[in-house]
Scaffold this active site. Structure first.
Site, PDB file in Angstrom:
ATOM      1  N   ARG A 259       2.873  39.503  -2.293  1.00  0.00           N
ATOM      2  CA  ARG A 259       1.608  40.139  -2.655  1.00  0.00           C
ATOM      3  C   ARG A 259       1.303  41.236  -1.636  1.00  0.00           C
ATOM      4  O   ARG A 259       1.884  41.270  -0.547  1.00  0.00           O
ATOM      5  CB  ARG A 259       0.472  39.117  -2.659  1.00  0.00           C
ATOM      6  CG  ARG A 259       0.536  38.122  -3.801  1.00  0.00           C
ATOM      7  CD  ARG A 259      -0.552  37.063  -3.665  1.00  0.00           C
ATOM      8  NE  ARG A 259      -1.891  37.631  -3.830  1.00  0.00           N
ATOM      9  CZ  ARG A 259      -3.005  36.925  -3.689  1.00  0.00           C
ATOM     10  NH1 ARG A 259      -2.950  35.645  -3.351  1.00  0.00           N
ATOM     11  NH2 ARG A 259      -4.180  37.506  -3.858  1.00  0.00           N
ATOM     12  N   HIS A 260       0.409  42.116  -2.010  1.00  0.00           N
ATOM     13  CA  HIS A 260      -0.112  43.099  -1.063  1.00  0.00           C
ATOM     14  C   HIS A 260      -0.748  42.370   0.116  1.00  0.00           C
ATOM     15  O   HIS A 260      -1.058  41.172   0.038  1.00  0.00           O
ATOM     16  CB  HIS A 260      -1.168  43.962  -1.755  1.00  0.00           C
ATOM     17  CG  HIS A 260      -2.224  43.127  -2.422  1.00  0.00           C
ATOM     18  ND1 HIS A 260      -3.285  42.563  -1.729  1.00  0.00           N
ATOM     19  CD2 HIS A 260      -2.363  42.730  -3.705  1.00  0.00           C
ATOM     20  CE1 HIS A 260      -4.038  41.871  -2.556  1.00  0.00           C
ATOM     21  NE2 HIS A 260      -3.503  41.952  -3.767  1.00  0.00           N
ATOM     22  N   ASN A 266     -10.428  40.904  -1.350  1.00  0.00           N
ATOM     23  CA  ASN A 266     -10.051  39.524  -1.054  1.00  0.00           C
ATOM     24  C   ASN A 266     -11.041  38.905  -0.069  1.00  0.00           C
ATOM     25  O   ASN A 266     -11.461  37.753  -0.226  1.00  0.00           O
ATOM     26  CB  ASN A 266      -8.648  39.459  -0.435  1.00  0.00           C
ATOM     27  CG  ASN A 266      -7.534  39.791  -1.398  1.00  0.00           C
ATOM     28  OD1 ASN A 266      -6.506  40.342  -1.000  1.00  0.00           O
ATOM     29  ND2 ASN A 266      -7.698  39.471  -2.677  1.00  0.00           N
ATOM     30  N   HIS A 395       0.966  41.741  -7.150  1.00  0.00           N
ATOM     31  CA  HIS A 395      -0.311  41.044  -7.178  1.00  0.00           C
ATOM     32  C   HIS A 395      -0.143  39.584  -7.595  1.00  0.00           C
ATOM     33  O   HIS A 395       0.897  39.197  -8.138  1.00  0.00           O
ATOM     34  CB  HIS A 395      -1.272  41.758  -8.130  1.00  0.00           C
ATOM     35  CG  HIS A 395      -1.400  43.224  -7.851  1.00  0.00           C
ATOM     36  ND1 HIS A 395      -2.356  43.749  -7.021  1.00  0.00           N
ATOM     37  CD2 HIS A 395      -0.657  44.282  -8.285  1.00  0.00           C
ATOM     38  CE1 HIS A 395      -2.211  45.063  -6.943  1.00  0.00           C
ATOM     39  NE2 HIS A 395      -1.183  45.416  -7.710  1.00  0.00           N
TER      40      HIS A 395
END
Length: 483
Positions: A259-260, A266, A395
């Site tokens: 994931r990033h 977040n 993602h």
């Protein structure tokens, strides 16, 4: 059993006495009603080829792909039927054409497997993969008679031809000598025995013939994709199968998913949007760049979505070319974009509960479902199958779909696969699946994983207010397993 009878002749003799004959007669009497599923006419995919030519590899991989795109598929492996029926296998002599006792066992196993294929399709299955050698014209004619003429299903043969001794020997050593047939037997002796088993099949092997079998639909795969020929394929499903099998290869490679880095959204518990990385997210981008440099992977490619947080995460990696994929963008949450779970529950309580009730198929108003996302990601899977080493930065929902394909998760489990932030997921394809490792880089991040609630609409306390950190696994290799 008459002296001198071939196995295929004995099959035809045995069929009227077998339970499969009753199923065929029942099918003729009842006809076929409407089927409320994706494939109105069931399909049988029958493998063809000598042992150790990758038939089971193709069968399992094809089944995984079709199930992933929503087509209910099951593999019926004839070798498993033989092992469940008898432990009589001692040496290659079991496959001799003049071994009448073993021939009777093999013929019965074949009819048992075809019976299960037909029963499963009658009960609502969509595609059955019959994983067997099917190396004679007579055997294929018999399968065509049962499957197409009498049961009314569609039939497509997939033949794997390999004359490269290195590939054959590698396949035998990697898979066959470790099979239950050779448990406790020295590898060299097992290899010698298996090569003799192949010789017994070669004595009667007849490749699919365009003139003598012109009525059949089939494809031939030479040396694991070096060349492919297709004959008379028909319909949407067979077209998808051909396209998929044209893209797979067996070249050793490693696939990395991440994931990033942690984003500003977040930190605030918001879903969707196109926010930038947080401070810790930028630290992860630096750590990821160092990690990639240490791996020293040849021919590495980097893929990201078009969203800022993935581009920023990959921005410090200089060792490989980068590509942007819109197909890798996060699931579109529609009217719920940039809201927290707490806000969605308060503002759209019915939608919140409805998504919990069927998370895979639920579509956000003016947005997407996981089912939509799988369809969007199919071109990504096709290209991933063609690649060597690749790192995909994307993602949470996207990675759940990609992992479900490679690790064979069913649709109902897919939306709940845990994909933590600041973690590199390393996949190494093996014979019939993937080894997977979760490599946690030592930067703390919030925990965005929402497990399946006990009842639809329930919201855990950790999603009320700002999310908490998930720091207890920093720096660990958490899971090493294969599926």
């Amino acid at each position: 059993m008459a002296i001198g009878q071939t196995e295929d002749e004995y099959l035809r003799f045995l069929l009227p006495q077998h339970v499969l004959s009753c199923l065929i007669n029942k099918r003729k009497e009842q006809g076929r009603g409407e089927r409320a599923n994706y494939v109105n006419t069931p399909h049988v995919i029958a493998m063809v080829g000598l042992p150790a030519r990758g038939k089971t590899y193709i069968a399992k991989k094809l089944s995984r792909y079709l199930n992933w795109i929503g087509i209910n598929t099951k593999v019926f492996n004839l070798g498993e039927y033989r092992r469940h029926t008898t432990d009589a296998y001692k040496t290659h002599d079991f496959f001799r054409q003049d071994n009448e006792e073993a021939m009777a066992i093999r013929a019965k196993c074949c009819l048992d497997a075809l019976t299960d294929v037909c029963n499963w399709l009658e009960e609502g299955g969509e595609v059955a993969v019959f994983d067997a050698t099917n190396t004679t014209i007579d055997r294929r004619q018999l399968i065509h008679s049962i499957v197409t003429e009498q049961m009314g299903y569609k039939l497509f043969f997939v033949e794997s031809i390999c004359d490269d001794p290195k590939i054959v020997e590698s396949n035998i050593k990697e898979v066959k000598v470790n099979s239950p047939d050779y448990m406790g037997i020295d590898q060299e002796k097992a290899l010698e025995d298996f090569l003799k088993r192949i010789q017994h099949y070669q004595e009667r092997y007849e490749t699919l013939d365009e003139k003598r079998e012109k009525y059949l639909s089939y494809m031939k795969i030479f040396n694991t994709g070096e060349k492919i020929t297709v004959h008379k394929h028909e319909g949407h499903i067979q077209s998808r199968i051909v396209y998929y099998l044209m893209n797979i290869h067996i070249t050793p490679r490693t696939i990395y998913f991440t994931r990033h880095g942690e984003s500003e959204y977040n930190l605030n518990g918001k879903i969707g949007g196109d926010s930038s990385l947080s401070e810790r997210g930028r630290e992860y981008a630096e750590a990821l760049a160092k990690f990639v440099k240490q791996q020293k992977l040849p021919n590495l490619r980097i893929w990201t979505s078009w969203m800022k947080r993935t581009v920023q995460t990959a921005g410090m990696i200089t060792e490989a070319p980068q590509e942007r994929w819109r197909a890798l963008n996060e699931l579109d949450a529609g009217i719920c974009e940039e809201l927290t779970y707490e806000e969605i529950k308060a503002k759209y309580p019915q939608e919140f509960a409805a998504r919990d009730a069927n998370k895979f198929s639920y579509r956000y108003p003016r947005g997407e479902s996981y089912e939509d996302l799988v369809a969007r990601l199919e071109p990504v899977i096709m290209e991933l199958e063609r690649q060597t080493n690749v790192l995909v930065v994307c993602h949470q929902a996207v990675l759940r779909c990609l992992l479900a394909y490679f690790l064979d998760y069913p649709a109902e489990e897919l939306p709940y696969i845990k994909v933590p932030l600041h973690t590199v997921i390393k996949l190494t394809p093996i014979a019939y699946g993937c080894n997977v490792e979760y490599l946690h880089l030592p930067i703390s991040a919030v925990d965005t994983h929402r497990p399946k609630p006990p009842v639809p609409g329930f919201l855990d306390d950790k999603f009320r207010g700002k999310p908490s950190d998930m720091s207890e696994t920093d720096g660990e290799v958490e899971l090493i397993a294969s599926r």
